[in-house]
Design an enzyme around this catalytic site. Structure first.
Site, PDB file in Angstrom:
ATOM      1  N   GLU A  33      -1.298   5.105   6.234  1.00  0.00           N
ATOM      2  CA  GLU A  33      -0.652   3.860   5.799  1.00  0.00           C
ATOM      3  C   GLU A  33      -0.512   3.843   4.279  1.00  0.00           C
ATOM      4  OE1 GLU A  33       1.038   1.416   6.188  1.00  0.00           O
ATOM      5  OE2 GLU A  33       0.498   0.107   7.843  1.00  0.00           O
ATOM      6  N   ASP A  34       0.446   3.064   3.797  1.00  0.00           N
ATOM      7  CA  ASP A  34       0.561   2.897   2.349  1.00  0.00           C
ATOM      8  C   ASP A  34      -0.478   1.904   1.841  1.00  0.00           C
ATOM      9  OD1 ASP A  34       1.775   0.696   3.589  1.00  0.00           O
ATOM     10  OD2 ASP A  34       3.521   0.654   2.275  1.00  0.00           O
ATOM     11  N   ASP A  68       7.393  -0.721  -1.996  1.00  0.00           N
ATOM     12  CA  ASP A  68       8.608  -1.366  -2.497  1.00  0.00           C
ATOM     13  C   ASP A  68       8.435  -2.848  -2.761  1.00  0.00           C
ATOM     14  OD1 ASP A  68       8.452  -2.041   0.365  1.00  0.00           O
ATOM     15  OD2 ASP A  68      10.420  -2.947   0.024  1.00  0.00           O
ATOM     16  N   ARG A  89      10.307   2.276  -4.773  1.00  0.00           N
ATOM     17  CA  ARG A  89       9.498   3.291  -4.086  1.00  0.00           C
ATOM     18  C   ARG A  89       9.461   4.607  -4.848  1.00  0.00           C
ATOM     19  NH1 ARG A  89       8.775   1.255   1.199  1.00  0.00           N
ATOM     20  NH2 ARG A  89      10.537   0.122   2.054  1.00  0.00           N
ATOM     21  N   PHE A 133       0.499  -7.890  -6.318  1.00  0.00           N
ATOM     22  CA  PHE A 133       1.596  -7.126  -5.730  1.00  0.00           C
ATOM     23  C   PHE A 133       1.834  -5.844  -6.527  1.00  0.00           C
ATOM     24  CE2 PHE A 133       5.888  -6.104  -4.374  1.00  0.00           C
ATOM     25  CZ  PHE A 133       5.759  -6.296  -3.014  1.00  0.00           C
ATOM     26  N   ASP A 179      -3.119  -4.733   3.653  1.00  0.00           N
ATOM     27  CA  ASP A 179      -3.134  -6.000   2.913  1.00  0.00           C
ATOM     28  C   ASP A 179      -3.930  -7.014   3.753  1.00  0.00           C
ATOM     29  OD1 ASP A 179      -2.401  -7.928   1.024  1.00  0.00           O
ATOM     30  OD2 ASP A 179      -0.492  -8.345   1.988  1.00  0.00           O
ATOM     31  N   GLY A 219       6.681   2.864   3.906  1.00  0.00           N
ATOM     32  CA  GLY A 219       5.865   2.924   2.695  1.00  0.00           C
ATOM     33  C   GLY A 219       4.995   4.147   2.509  1.00  0.00           C
TER      34      GLY A 219
HETATM   35  P1  IMP Z   1      -0.590  -6.124   6.398  1.00  0.00           P
HETATM   36  O1  IMP Z   1      -0.164  -6.181   7.824  1.00  0.00           O
HETATM   37  O2  IMP Z   1      -0.702  -7.493   5.772  1.00  0.00           O
HETATM   38  O3  IMP Z   1      -1.821  -5.281   6.151  1.00  0.00           O
HETATM   39  O4  IMP Z   1       0.644  -5.532   5.621  1.00  0.00           O
HETATM   40  C1  IMP Z   1       0.829  -4.229   5.345  1.00  0.00           C
HETATM   41  C2  IMP Z   1       2.235  -3.999   4.853  1.00  0.00           C
HETATM   42  O5  IMP Z   1       2.671  -5.000   3.908  1.00  0.00           O
HETATM   43  C3  IMP Z   1       2.245  -2.704   4.088  1.00  0.00           C
HETATM   44  O6  IMP Z   1       2.468  -1.606   4.957  1.00  0.00           O
HETATM   45  C4  IMP Z   1       3.338  -2.922   3.075  1.00  0.00           C
HETATM   46  O7  IMP Z   1       4.583  -2.542   3.619  1.00  0.00           O
HETATM   47  C5  IMP Z   1       3.350  -4.417   2.809  1.00  0.00           C
HETATM   48  N1  IMP Z   1       2.633  -4.758   1.555  1.00  0.00           N
HETATM   49  C6  IMP Z   1       1.483  -5.432   1.437  1.00  0.00           C
HETATM   50  N2  IMP Z   1       1.106  -5.569   0.142  1.00  0.00           N
HETATM   51  C7  IMP Z   1       2.075  -4.936  -0.588  1.00  0.00           C
HETATM   52  C8  IMP Z   1       2.257  -4.718  -2.012  1.00  0.00           C
HETATM   53  O8  IMP Z   1       1.459  -5.126  -2.901  1.00  0.00           O
HETATM   54  N3  IMP Z   1       3.382  -4.034  -2.363  1.00  0.00           N
HETATM   55  C9  IMP Z   1       4.285  -3.561  -1.458  1.00  0.00           C
HETATM   56  N4  IMP Z   1       4.144  -3.738  -0.126  1.00  0.00           N
HETATM   57  C10 IMP Z   1       3.048  -4.417   0.303  1.00  0.00           C
END
Ligand code: IMP
Length: 177
Positions: A102-103, A162, A168, A155, A106, A48
Site C-alpha cells: 500500500e502507499d 496524489d 505522483r 496531507f 490513513d 498510489g
Molecule cells: P484509508 O482507507 O483511510 O486508510 O485510505 C487510504 C487511501 O487514502 C490511500 O491509499 C490513499 O490513496 C489515500 N490517502 C490517504 N492519505 C493521503 C495523503 O496524505 N495523500 C495522498 N493520498 C492519501
C-alpha cells in the site's frame, strides 16, 4: 527547502528521495529474510503504491510474484454495509504467502474492509507492507507488518501519492504547507 505546487496548493519536501530509498532497501532486506525459502505473492494496490511497489520489488531476492490490483468499494444490494472488492486479481490465492503493498494507511478503512475477501480464499498468510502510516488518523484496526515511515496527520504527495490526481511524479515526499 524545496517546494512544489500541485493544483492550488504548495507543498514542502518532507522526505528526500535518498532517505526514502534507504528505508525501502531496509524493508526489502527484512522481507528477504522473513520470506527465505518461500514464494510470496505481492499484491500492489493501485494507483498510489506503484512507485513504492517497483522500488521494493526490485530489491526482493526470494522467488516472488507481483500482481497489481485496484480496490473498488460499493454499497451492497441487500446489506447497508460497504462491500470492498478488487479488480485485476487473476491469481489463485489459496495457500499463497501474500504481501499487500500500500502507499499509505490513513484511517485504515480501505484495508480493513478488503482483508476479509482475501481471507476467504484461504491464503497461507497475509502481511501488509505500507510505505506510509498515519497513526493519528487510523481508526480501523489493520495489522501492519512493514511500515516505511510513520508520519503526522498531514496531507502528503509525491512518490506515487496524489492530490486530486496530480503530484505522483516525484521521487521525494512533500507535505502540505
Ligand atoms: P484509508 O482507507 O483511510 O486508510 O485510505 C487510504 C487511501 O487514502 C490511500 O491509499 C490513499 O490513496 C489515500 N490517502 C490517504 N492519505 C493521503 C495523503 O496524505 N495523500 C495522498 N493520498 C492519501
Amino acid at each position: 527547502m524545496a517546494t512544489i505546487r500541485v493544483h492550488d496548493r504548495v507543498f514542502t519536501e518532507y522526505l528526500s528521495a535518498a532517505v526514502i530509498q534507504e528505508r525501502v532497501t531496509a524493508l526489502a532486506t527484512q522481507i528477504n529474510e522473513d520470506y527465505a525459502g518461500k514464494k510470496p505473492l505481492f499484491l500492489a494496490i493501485l494507483n498510489g503504491s506503484f512507485m513504492f511497489a517497483a522500488d521494493l520489488f526490485k530489491q526482493i531476492r526470494v522467488e516472488a510474484e507481483i500482481s497489481f490490483i485496484k480496490i473498488a468499494s460499493y454499497q451492497g444490494m441487500r446489506s447497508t454495509g460497504q462491500v470492498v472488492t478488487s479488480i485485476g486479481m487473476e491469481q489463485d490465492l489459496h495457500e499463497r504467502e501474500l504481501i499487500i503493498v500500500e502507499d499509505i494507511v490513513d484511517t485504515g478503512k480501505t484495508l480493513h474492509h478488503f482483508l476479509p475477501s482475501l481471507q476467504q480464499q484461504q491464503p497461507a498468510s497475509i502481511r501488509i507492507a505500507t510505505f506510509l502510516h498515519k497513526p493519528e488518523a487510523t481508526t480501523f484496526e489493520v495489522p501492519l507488518d512493514y511500515v516505511g515511515f510513520s508520519i503526522p496527520n498531514k496531507f502528503v504527495v509525491g512518490y506515487g501519492l496524489d492530490y486530486d490526481g496530480m503530484g505522483r511524479n516525484y521521487g521525494a515526499l512533500y507535505q502540505l504547507v
